[in-house]
Each structure stands twice: as C-alpha cells, then as structure tokens.
Scaffold this motif. Structure first.
Motif, PDB file in Angstrom:
ATOM      1  N   ASP A 226       0.767  -1.165  -0.005  1.00 29.94           N
ATOM      2  CA  ASP A 226       0.012   0.014   0.124  1.00 29.94           C
ATOM      3  C   ASP A 226       1.007   1.286   0.173  1.00 29.94           C
ATOM      4  OD1 ASP A 226       0.922   0.293   2.575  1.00 29.94           O
ATOM      5  OD2 ASP A 226      -0.848  -0.397   3.403  1.00 29.94           O
ATOM      6  N   ASP A 227       0.315   2.228   0.235  1.00 30.44           N
ATOM      7  CA  ASP A 227       1.096   3.680   0.147  1.00 30.44           C
ATOM      8  C   ASP A 227       2.032   3.860   1.132  1.00 30.44           C
ATOM      9  OD1 ASP A 227       1.049   5.971  -1.649  1.00 30.44           O
ATOM     10  OD2 ASP A 227       0.498   7.161   0.273  1.00 30.44           O
ATOM     11  N   GLN A 228       2.033   3.046   2.299  1.00 27.41           N
ATOM     12  CA  GLN A 228       3.136   3.206   3.184  1.00 27.41           C
ATOM     13  C   GLN A 228       4.316   2.948   2.603  1.00 27.41           C
ATOM     14  OE1 GLN A 228       1.754   2.076   7.533  1.00 27.41           O
ATOM     15  NE2 GLN A 228       0.882   0.757   6.279  1.00 27.41           N
ATOM     16  N   THR A 229       4.376   1.730   1.591  1.00 33.32           N
ATOM     17  CA  THR A 229       5.480   1.490   0.920  1.00 33.32           C
ATOM     18  C   THR A 229       5.759   2.172  -0.340  1.00 33.32           C
ATOM     19  OG1 THR A 229       5.209  -0.780   1.661  1.00 33.32           O
ATOM     20  CG2 THR A 229       6.744  -0.633  -0.129  1.00 33.32           C
ATOM     21  N   TRP A 230       4.575   2.460  -1.164  1.00 30.23           N
ATOM     22  CA  TRP A 230       4.657   3.231  -2.472  1.00 30.23           C
ATOM     23  C   TRP A 230       5.148   4.359  -2.459  1.00 30.23           C
ATOM     24  CZ3 TRP A 230      -1.270   2.280  -3.475  1.00 30.23           C
ATOM     25  CH2 TRP A 230      -1.275   1.063  -3.688  1.00 30.23           C
ATOM     26  N   SER A 231       5.249   5.195  -1.172  1.00 31.34           N
ATOM     27  CA  SER A 231       5.754   6.366  -0.820  1.00 31.34           C
ATOM     28  C   SER A 231       7.053   6.547  -0.636  1.00 31.34           C
ATOM     29  CB  SER A 231       4.705   7.180   0.069  1.00 31.34           C
ATOM     30  OG  SER A 231       4.908   6.572   1.327  1.00 31.34           O
ATOM     31  N   ASP A 232       7.640   5.684  -0.171  1.00 27.49           N
ATOM     32  CA  ASP A 232       9.140   5.335   0.180  1.00 27.49           C
ATOM     33  C   ASP A 232      10.096   5.384  -1.115  1.00 27.49           C
ATOM     34  OD1 ASP A 232      10.666   4.019   2.561  1.00 27.49           O
ATOM     35  OD2 ASP A 232      11.563   3.458   0.391  1.00 27.49           O
ATOM     36  N   GLU A 233      11.149   6.377  -0.855  1.00 28.63           N
ATOM     37  CA  GLU A 233      11.828   6.509  -1.975  1.00 28.63           C
ATOM     38  C   GLU A 233      12.715   5.696  -2.531  1.00 28.63           C
ATOM     39  OE1 GLU A 233      15.821   9.671  -2.396  1.00 28.63           O
ATOM     40  OE2 GLU A 233      14.480   9.822  -0.581  1.00 28.63           O
ATOM     41  N   HIS A 234      13.095   4.834  -1.181  1.00 26.61           N
ATOM     42  CA  HIS A 234      13.872   3.609  -1.845  1.00 26.61           C
ATOM     43  C   HIS A 234      13.194   2.552  -2.786  1.00 26.61           C
ATOM     44  CE1 HIS A 234      16.514   5.174   1.552  1.00 26.61           C
ATOM     45  NE2 HIS A 234      17.363   4.573   0.860  1.00 26.61           N
ATOM     46  N   PHE A 235      12.013   2.297  -2.311  1.00 32.97           N
ATOM     47  CA  PHE A 235      10.931   1.417  -2.970  1.00 32.97           C
ATOM     48  C   PHE A 235      10.611   2.218  -4.480  1.00 32.97           C
ATOM     49  CE2 PHE A 235       6.713   0.624  -4.567  1.00 32.97           C
ATOM     50  CZ  PHE A 235       6.759  -0.897  -4.523  1.00 32.97           C
ATOM     51  N   ARG A 236      10.426   3.222  -4.616  1.00 31.44           N
ATOM     52  CA  ARG A 236      10.166   3.844  -5.954  1.00 31.44           C
ATOM     53  C   ARG A 236      11.445   3.878  -6.880  1.00 31.44           C
ATOM     54  NH1 ARG A 236       6.222   9.319  -5.607  1.00 31.44           N
ATOM     55  NH2 ARG A 236       4.585   8.167  -4.415  1.00 31.44           N
ATOM     56  N   THR A 237      12.823   3.704  -6.051  1.00 32.18           N
ATOM     57  CA  THR A 237      13.989   3.784  -6.873  1.00 32.18           C
ATOM     58  C   THR A 237      13.851   2.399  -7.561  1.00 32.18           C
ATOM     59  OG1 THR A 237      14.899   5.587  -5.779  1.00 32.18           O
ATOM     60  CG2 THR A 237      16.681   4.006  -7.104  1.00 32.18           C
ATOM     61  N   VAL A 238      13.839   1.401  -6.726  1.00 35.72           N
ATOM     62  CA  VAL A 238      13.929  -0.003  -7.019  1.00 35.72           C
ATOM     63  C   VAL A 238      13.068  -0.542  -7.976  1.00 35.72           C
ATOM     64  CG1 VAL A 238      13.640  -2.565  -6.296  1.00 35.72           C
ATOM     65  CG2 VAL A 238      14.898  -0.882  -4.898  1.00 35.72           C
ATOM     66  N   LEU A 239      11.811   0.150  -7.915  1.00 33.29           N
ATOM     67  CA  LEU A 239      10.697  -0.324  -8.790  1.00 33.29           C
ATOM     68  C   LEU A 239      10.913   0.381 -10.252  1.00 33.29           C
ATOM     69  CD1 LEU A 239       7.928  -1.350  -9.492  1.00 33.29           C
ATOM     70  CD2 LEU A 239       6.844   0.828  -8.668  1.00 33.29           C
ATOM     71  N   ALA A 240      11.446   1.624 -10.025  1.00 35.72           N
ATOM     72  CA  ALA A 240      11.513   2.235 -11.592  1.00 35.72           C
ATOM     73  C   ALA A 240      12.670   1.891 -12.138  1.00 35.72           C
ATOM     74  CB  ALA A 240      11.920   3.882 -11.272  1.00 35.72           C
ATOM     75  N   ARG A 241      13.893   1.387 -11.320  1.00 38.51           N
ATOM     76  CA  ARG A 241      15.050   0.675 -11.927  1.00 38.51           C
ATOM     77  C   ARG A 241      14.453  -0.772 -12.239  1.00 38.51           C
ATOM     78  NH1 ARG A 241      20.082   1.870  -7.864  1.00 38.51           N
ATOM     79  NH2 ARG A 241      20.159   4.221  -8.174  1.00 38.51           N
ATOM     80  N   GLY A 242      13.837  -1.595 -11.706  1.00 38.74           N
ATOM     81  CA  GLY A 242      13.428  -2.785 -12.005  1.00 38.74           C
ATOM     82  C   GLY A 242      12.832  -2.919 -13.305  1.00 38.74           C
TER      83      GLY A 242
END
Length: 213
Positions: free
Chosen positions: A189-205
């Motif tokens: 959920d958004d607790q994770t989606w708003s995390d900067e590291h998670f977003r970086t990993v997803l975009a790079r993935g």
C-alpha cells in the motif's frame, strides 16, 4: 529518447487506486497504462506487443484459462519478452501454473501467513546490480508474506529482510526464456509506495526488464 511504454496489469485483489496511480505517475520517463488482465490479453490478441515492459500487480487465483480465451495465449507469450515485473501479490497469482512458476522461480507458492504494517529492515544483498547499485540498507513499513524462499540457482537475489513473519528473499531477478523478470515482494500500500527507496527500486526494475539499464 522516448518514454517507456509500460503496461500495468491488475485484478484479483483490491488496492488503493489513487495511491497506486500516483506511484506510477511519479516515475519519470515512463507512460504507464493501467488495465485489467482481460483488457491486456484482448489488446495483445488484437495488436500484439505494444509495451516495453509489463508490471503484473494481479492476484488471480484460478488458472489463466478461466479468464477468457485470450488470456492463456497472452500469458504464454511472456516467454518472448521483452521483460516483466512481478510485484507484491502478483507473486501469488496463478498458483500451480507452470508459466508463472517459471517467471517467479518457485514451484511451491503456498503461503503460510501474512502480516500487515510490519517495520522491515531491508538489506541490499547485491550492491553491483543496476537495480540496487548505490543503495544502502533502509527501513520501511509493508505487508509480509510467510512462505518459501527462492534459492540462488538461476536467481540474482537483490534484497532480503530478517523478520519472523516474512520470507527473507524479497527481490530477485531471473531470466525466463527470452524475457528478463524482476520479482519484488514489496508493495502492499501507500506506506510502501511513498518510500523513496521502494520507488527507486521499482523504476530501475522496470528499466532493467526493458533492457534500458
């Protein structure tokens, strides 16, 4: 360079629609198209491959054949690439389907339990991979899944956690025939989606599966 065209496949599990759309709108250099499994399959049947990468955030419990005549051929086409991200509950979709097993890298995806709102210490297991390069360990809140871990055979394990309610391998890459696959257990959920590291990993993935990095 034009923006990547990314198909984001949903269905079989509810989610925070606004937060999820906001997540993908935040990724620079990508046009992300949200759609149901059935819509994606029908589109593929009519037009063929139209995306540089696909993100699967679906959790359909029945076999692909149960969702219309176009879904099985579309799922089988995934072996031809270009690349796919299997995100969070997507890991649990289509249990006992050999194609999904091969993309995830697990033949037994039986879950023993899950727990919401857990604080997880994320360890960067592989610091040289393009998806995780330059990242340091961090903490974030997410849902945990308690089921078997993938092994290092045929998998490049990128992120792990040490938590009593969670499997330890949380993000890994693998090759499925001609397709690059990035599996990421994080993302409830958004607790994770708003995390900067998670977003970086997803975009790079996504970029890695598309062959951009």
């Amino acid at each position: 360079m034009s923006d990547l065209k990314v198909g984001v496949i949903t269905g079989g599990h509810s989610f925070d629609v606004i937060g999820f759309h906001r997540l993908f709108r935040s990724i620079d250099g990508m046009d992300c198209y949200m759609q149901s499994l059935e819509e994606w399959a029908a589109d593929f049947q009519k037009y063929g491959r139209r995306y540089d990468a696909l993100v699967f955030y679906n959790m359909h419990k029945e076999a692909p054949e149960a969702f219309g005549r176009y879904v099985r051929p579309a799922i089988d086409s995934l072996a031809e690439g270009p690349g796919h991200v299997i995100l969070h509950h997507g890991i649990l979709a289509f249990k006992q389907d050999p194609t999904w097993d091969a993309m995830v890298g697990m033949t037994d995806r039986t879950i023993d339990g899950f727990s919401h709102d857990e604080t997880l210490g994320v360890h960067v297991e592989e610091t040289s991979h393009p998806i995780t390069q330059g990242l340091s360990d961090w903490e974030m809140v997410d849902e945990t899944y308690d089921f078997g871990n993938v092994g290092p055979e045929d998998n490049d394990i990128l992120l792990t956690v040490d938590h009593p309610e969670s499997m330890s391998t949380m993000a890994w890459t693998r090759q499925y025939e001609d397709a690059r696959v990035f599996n990421d257990v994080f993302g409830h959920d958004d607790q994770t989606w708003s995390d900067e590291h998670f977003r970086t990993v997803l975009a790079r993935g996504i970029r890695w599966t598309a062959g951009e990095i």
